[in-house]
Design a protein around this motif. Structure first.
Motif, PDB file in Angstrom:
ATOM      1  N   VAL A 111       0.828  -1.199   0.000  1.00  0.00           N
ATOM      2  CA  VAL A 111       0.000   0.000   0.000  1.00  0.00           C
ATOM      3  C   VAL A 111       0.867   1.255   0.000  1.00  0.00           C
ATOM      4  O   VAL A 111       2.025   1.241   0.419  1.00  0.00           O
ATOM      5  CB  VAL A 111      -0.954   0.023   1.218  1.00  0.00           C
TER       6      VAL A 111
ATOM      7  N   LEU B 262      -3.767   5.114   6.266  1.00  0.00           N
ATOM      8  CA  LEU B 262      -4.300   3.832   6.747  1.00  0.00           C
ATOM      9  C   LEU B 262      -3.876   3.546   8.188  1.00  0.00           C
ATOM     10  O   LEU B 262      -4.623   2.925   8.943  1.00  0.00           O
ATOM     11  CB  LEU B 262      -3.845   2.686   5.837  1.00  0.00           C
TER      12      LEU B 262
ATOM     13  N   ASP C 275      -9.849  -0.805   9.422  1.00  0.00           N
ATOM     14  CA  ASP C 275      -9.971  -0.649   7.974  1.00  0.00           C
ATOM     15  C   ASP C 275     -11.018  -1.652   7.504  1.00  0.00           C
ATOM     16  O   ASP C 275     -10.796  -2.864   7.512  1.00  0.00           O
ATOM     17  CB  ASP C 275      -8.629  -0.902   7.291  1.00  0.00           C
TER      18      ASP C 275
ATOM     19  N   GLU D 130      -9.171  -2.800  -2.516  1.00  0.00           N
ATOM     20  CA  GLU D 130      -9.444  -3.605  -1.323  1.00  0.00           C
ATOM     21  C   GLU D 130      -8.618  -4.883  -1.306  1.00  0.00           C
ATOM     22  O   GLU D 130      -8.193  -5.336  -0.237  1.00  0.00           O
ATOM     23  CB  GLU D 130     -10.943  -3.885  -1.224  1.00  0.00           C
TER      24      GLU D 130
ATOM     25  N   LYS E 207      -5.095  -3.898  -0.144  1.00  0.00           N
ATOM     26  CA  LYS E 207      -5.116  -3.669   1.303  1.00  0.00           C
ATOM     27  C   LYS E 207      -5.246  -4.989   2.067  1.00  0.00           C
ATOM     28  O   LYS E 207      -4.621  -5.172   3.112  1.00  0.00           O
ATOM     29  CB  LYS E 207      -6.249  -2.724   1.672  1.00  0.00           C
TER      30      LYS E 207
ATOM     31  N   HIS F 149      -1.934  -6.616   2.184  1.00  0.00           N
ATOM     32  CA  HIS F 149      -1.094  -5.861   3.122  1.00  0.00           C
ATOM     33  C   HIS F 149      -1.440  -6.220   4.566  1.00  0.00           C
ATOM     34  O   HIS F 149      -0.560  -6.548   5.371  1.00  0.00           O
ATOM     35  CB  HIS F 149      -1.287  -4.368   2.882  1.00  0.00           C
ATOM     36  N   HIS F 150      -2.714  -6.150   4.903  1.00  0.00           N
ATOM     37  CA  HIS F 150      -3.140  -6.438   6.277  1.00  0.00           C
ATOM     38  C   HIS F 150      -2.883  -7.893   6.654  1.00  0.00           C
ATOM     39  O   HIS F 150      -2.620  -8.198   7.830  1.00  0.00           O
ATOM     40  CB  HIS F 150      -4.631  -6.119   6.444  1.00  0.00           C
TER      41      HIS F 150
END
Length: 310
Positions: free
Chosen positions: A20, A25, A31, A120, A123, A126-127
């Motif tokens: 990201v 964020l 999120d 999305e 993200k 990433h998460h």
């Protein structure tokens, strides 16, 4: 940060690749990935998706459900006839399925729809602290100068003026981003097709348009202000520029893969040769067979990559 001046950190503080490019964020309490029906507080994303190494995306929910069943059988990770849970259950936008290290996600039709999904998805990766992820769009397209059923692995996505770029307006300013895809990955996919040896596969440029009808020089829309000669002149010009197929998602896909640092490819089968007409004339069973070809190629590639890593 001014639009178009982004730079990507190679790794997050935890040592995982950071896909990201949004400092805001880190200030968000939770999120919420609204269109996926997932969130960082309500779901344990690293536990659910942390092992993902391959993401395959395509327009049709049916096709992506079919793909996860196919890949489950190919990898020996499940029953190809089983019903796999849809992580996006409860939404009406996208579907998402997972088996082993493979995620299968639908993206709808056109640049706006796939762009929302990719924000999305990036993200989510990433998460979930995913690393070394390869993302492949599989789909259908109109071919230019190719026999129907030919699979095109995209070298560059180009716009309707044959420029390798994706143009977007951010804060009222035009931002232009490059649309190059991973050249090494494209060659690996081409080699896989040679090993399968069931259908013709080529590497070429893909023209991404904002419209299915006039934007693709079709003669069968509700409106048409040009002649058949104009259409053929334009399509032949596209062919001379290296374009071998036309679809509506590859430019933003390529630009977002490049911006995030994800290894990406676009693999689409041609359903017809646009130099010979605009409407599909092949029997339904033939078209179904064509649509399976990108699945077979990408499935073979994934299986080969996993065998190499074991």
């Amino acid at each position: 940060m001014a639009p178009g001046t982004e730079g990507r950190d190679e790794e997050s503080p935890a040592g995982h690749p950071s896909y990201v490019l949004n400092p805001h964020l880190s200030t968000i309490k939770e999120d919420i990935l609204y269109h996926f029906n997932l969130g960082t507080a309500s779901h344990d994303l690293p536990a659910m998706f942390g092992d993902v190494k391959f993401v395959c995306v395509g327009g049709s929910p049916w096709r992506m459900k079919s793909f996860i069943q196919y890949i489950a059988g190919e990898l020996g990770l499940g029953d190809p006839k089983a019903e796999y849970p849809n992580f996006c259950e409860g939404t009406d936008r996208y579907c998402m399925y997972k088996v082993g290290p493979v995620l299968s996600v639908s993206h709808g039709m056109g640049i706006p729809s796939i762009a929302i999904m990719l924000h999305e998805l990036i993200k989510l990766l990433h998460h979930a602290k995913c690393s070394n992820v390869t993302v492949v769009r599989i789909g259908t397209s109109g071919g230019i100068g190719l026999e129907p059923g030919t699979v095109v692995v995209t070298k560059q996505s180009v716009d309707a003026k044959f420029q390798p770029q994706f143009e977007q307006v951010i804060l009222g300013k035009t931002v232009i981003r490059p649309t190059d895809l991973d050249e090494e990955l494209a060659q690996e996919l081409l080699q896989c097709s040679k090993e399968i040896d069931e259908f013709n596969t080529v590497i070429g440029n893909t023209m991404c348009t904002l419209d299915f009808y006039e934007g693709q020089a079709r003669l069968d829309g509700a409106f048409c202000s040009y002649s058949e000669k104009d259409k053929l002149n334009y399509l032949n010009e596209a062919y001379s520029a290296g374009v071998r197929n036309i679809e509506m998602e590859s430019s933003v896909f390529a630009s977002m893969c490049k911006l995030s640092g994800l290894r990406g490819a676009v693999v689409c089968v041609t359903l017809l040769n646009r130099l010979e007409g605009d409407q599909l004339t092949s029997p339904h069973e033939v078209l179904v067979n064509y649509q399976l070809r990108p699945q077979k190629l990408v499935g073979y590639f994934i299986k080969k990559q996993l065998q190499k890593s074991n």
